[in-house]
Design an enzyme around this catalytic site. Structure first.
Site, PDB file in Angstrom:
ATOM      1  CD  GLN A 126     102.399  -9.732 -53.132  1.00 32.52           C
ATOM      2  OE1 GLN A 126     102.040  -8.771 -52.461  1.00 32.52           O
ATOM      3  NE2 GLN A 126     102.025  -9.897 -54.400  1.00 32.52           N
ATOM      4  CG  ASP A 129      81.861 -10.566 -51.377  1.00 32.69           C
ATOM      5  OD1 ASP A 129      81.919 -11.143 -52.467  1.00 32.69           O
ATOM      6  OD2 ASP A 129      82.383  -9.453 -51.167  1.00 32.69           O
ATOM      7  CG  ASP A 158      96.585 -17.730 -45.182  1.00 36.08           C
ATOM      8  OD1 ASP A 158      97.226 -18.615 -44.580  1.00 36.08           O
ATOM      9  OD2 ASP A 158      96.959 -17.245 -46.274  1.00 36.08           O
ATOM     10  CG  HIS A 162      84.298 -10.404 -55.051  1.00 34.32           C
ATOM     11  ND1 HIS A 162      83.685  -9.797 -53.981  1.00 34.32           N
ATOM     12  CD2 HIS A 162      84.756  -9.405 -55.838  1.00 34.32           C
ATOM     13  CE1 HIS A 162      83.753  -8.483 -54.128  1.00 34.32           C
ATOM     14  NE2 HIS A 162      84.400  -8.214 -55.241  1.00 34.32           N
ATOM     15  CB  SER A 200      85.673  -5.260 -54.340  1.00 31.06           C
ATOM     16  OG  SER A 200      84.353  -5.313 -54.736  1.00 31.06           O
TER      17      SER A 200
END
Length: 431
Positions: A125, A155, A164, A192, A371
């Site tokens: 996607q 994080d 990306d 994460h 999150s």
């Protein structure tokens, strides 16, 4: 967060100083009687004067100085009990959470509902459903905006080499190591943090074949405050918050802090750091938590008035709107309806379920949780701020609220017309 009394199933992070639990031993291999009480753990020392602080610092190496007369450090049980007898000192253990910890009542938890979701080698996607939803454009093929705005992702770190994300990276820092702050290091072996960063500002890569986030032109400040297992200390997190605020001031740039983590308890170090950052003109955005639809379940720092608490939406229509996920934490019905943010209120809703984004192995992953909702709002805030650079963070926050009011959410437990305790003001979008 819910109290767990068995093996930890999720990704966890510690840090509360309120009613602290026994700190987990850092050295678990040597159990000989000679080493009993010698294992070191993190504490916060608060003195009643500068002279008392200086005396304590002469004995213990300070890690972070987060209050005028206080500092965090490490010591063993014998040293801890000795310092407790000092009438000029208050010393409190900062608990460590590990995968075998059983008492999690005061612990921080990564707001990640599906840590075991499958990982994909290639981007299937380019513009995930959440990005299309926040842009209100089902035909969207790319995104834009956010230039000149920093998004500090606090994080598990970020894969700054991900195709990306690589062009967005401006800062990469690790607050979790023995050396308190390491520059140019923020390795994410968890996934994460990389996922969160992607939803906020992934740019599709140089070949435009990757995934897009909300604000692909924004700058990424990747601050690793959690270890690879998802555990961490409250003083490290508080230090990172303050550092981001100071960096924003010194560079004279607009900065948004995203924290996709939370605790059932209000921690003084972190709450003070959030207030400090807010006073410096930084907008703080945090996950509401995944504690379900019972009232009063929002975690901290999201529950703080100076943080924007974000609820998670599903790609499901109910009552003519998107639906608030059952796992998404709720505020209080008694404080809903007034369009005023108080402690423990949901402020804004955003896509959080089945979110496709960048992953630490250079690929992509689909996971769910508040999150995932929080970085959608951070990206939106960056996009809006870039278009209105003269605005203060409070003007930006007011604009986000206005946009949310325009897209009322009526689906999910507790969701209703207007300001409700499930979706807050509503779903803030680009248009």
């Amino acid at each position: 967060m819910k109290k767990v009394k068995s093996t930890l199933l999720g990704l966890l992070m510690a840090g509360a100083l309120v009613n602290p639990v026994q700190a987990t031993t850092l050295n678990t291999e040597d159990s000989s009687a000679n080493n009993v009480g010698q294992e070191k753990f993190r504490v916060y020392v608060e003195a009643n004067s500068q002279s008392a602080k200086a005396s304590a610092k002469a004995q213990y190496s300070a890690r972070w100085e987060l209050t005028d007369n206080g500092f965090s450090t490490e010591m063993n049980e014998k040293q801890f009990h000795a310092l407790q007898k000092n009438k000029n000192i208050t010393v409190t253990k900062v608990p460590v959470v590990k995968l075998d910890t059983i008492n999690l009542e005061e612990d921080y938890t990564l707001e990640n509902k599906e840590p075991d979701a499958s990982i994909y080698a290639r981007a299937s996607q380019q513009v995930p459903w959440g990005i299309k939803a926040i842009y209100n454009n089902n035909s969207l093929t790319s995104t834009s905006g956010g230039s000149g705005i920093n998004i500090a992702v606090l994080d598990t770190g970020v894969n700054t080499s991900h195709r990306d994300l690589a062009n967005n990276v401006e800062q990469c820092k690790d607050f979790t190591t023995a050396t308190p702050l390491v520059n140019n290091s923020c390795t994410d072996r968890n996934g994460h943090g990389t996922h969160v960063a992607g939803s906020a500002l992934a740019n599709g890569g140089s070949d435009r074949g990757g995934v897009y986030g909300v604000a692909p032109d924004a700058d990424l400040w990747a601050y690793k405050v959690l270890t690879d297992s998802g555990s961490g200390y409250s003083d490290d997190i508080a230090a990172a918050i303050r550092h981001a605020a100071d960096q924003a001031t010194s560079t004279r740039t607009k900065t948004i802090i995203n924290m996709s983590l939370g605790s059932s308890a209000n921690n003084s170090l972190i709450s003070s750091a959030v207030n400090y950052a807010y006073s410096k003109g930084v907008l703080v955005i945090a996950a509401a938590g995944n504690s379900g639809y019972s009232q009063g379940s929002i975690g901290y720092p999201g529950a703080l008035p100076n943080a924007v608490a974000v609820a998670a939406l599903e790609n499901v229509q109910q009552n003519g709107t998107y639906r608030v996920a059952d796992y998404s934490s709720r505020g209080y019905a008694s404080t809903a309806g007034d369009y005023v943010i108080q402690q423990g209120d949901i402020e804004i809703s955003a896509p959080g379920s089945a979110i496709y984004s960048t992953w630490h192995n250079g690929g992509y992953n689909t996971i769910s949780g508040t999150s995932m909702a929080s970085p959608h709002v951070s990206g939106l805030a960056a996009k809006i701020w870039a278009q209105n650079p003269s605005w203060s963070h409070t003007q930006l926050r007011s604009n986000l609220q206005t946009r949310a009011k325009a897209v009322d959410i009526k689906g999910g437990h507790g969701a209703s017309t207007g300001d409700d305790y499930a979706s807050g003001f509503g779903f803030a979008r680009v248009q």
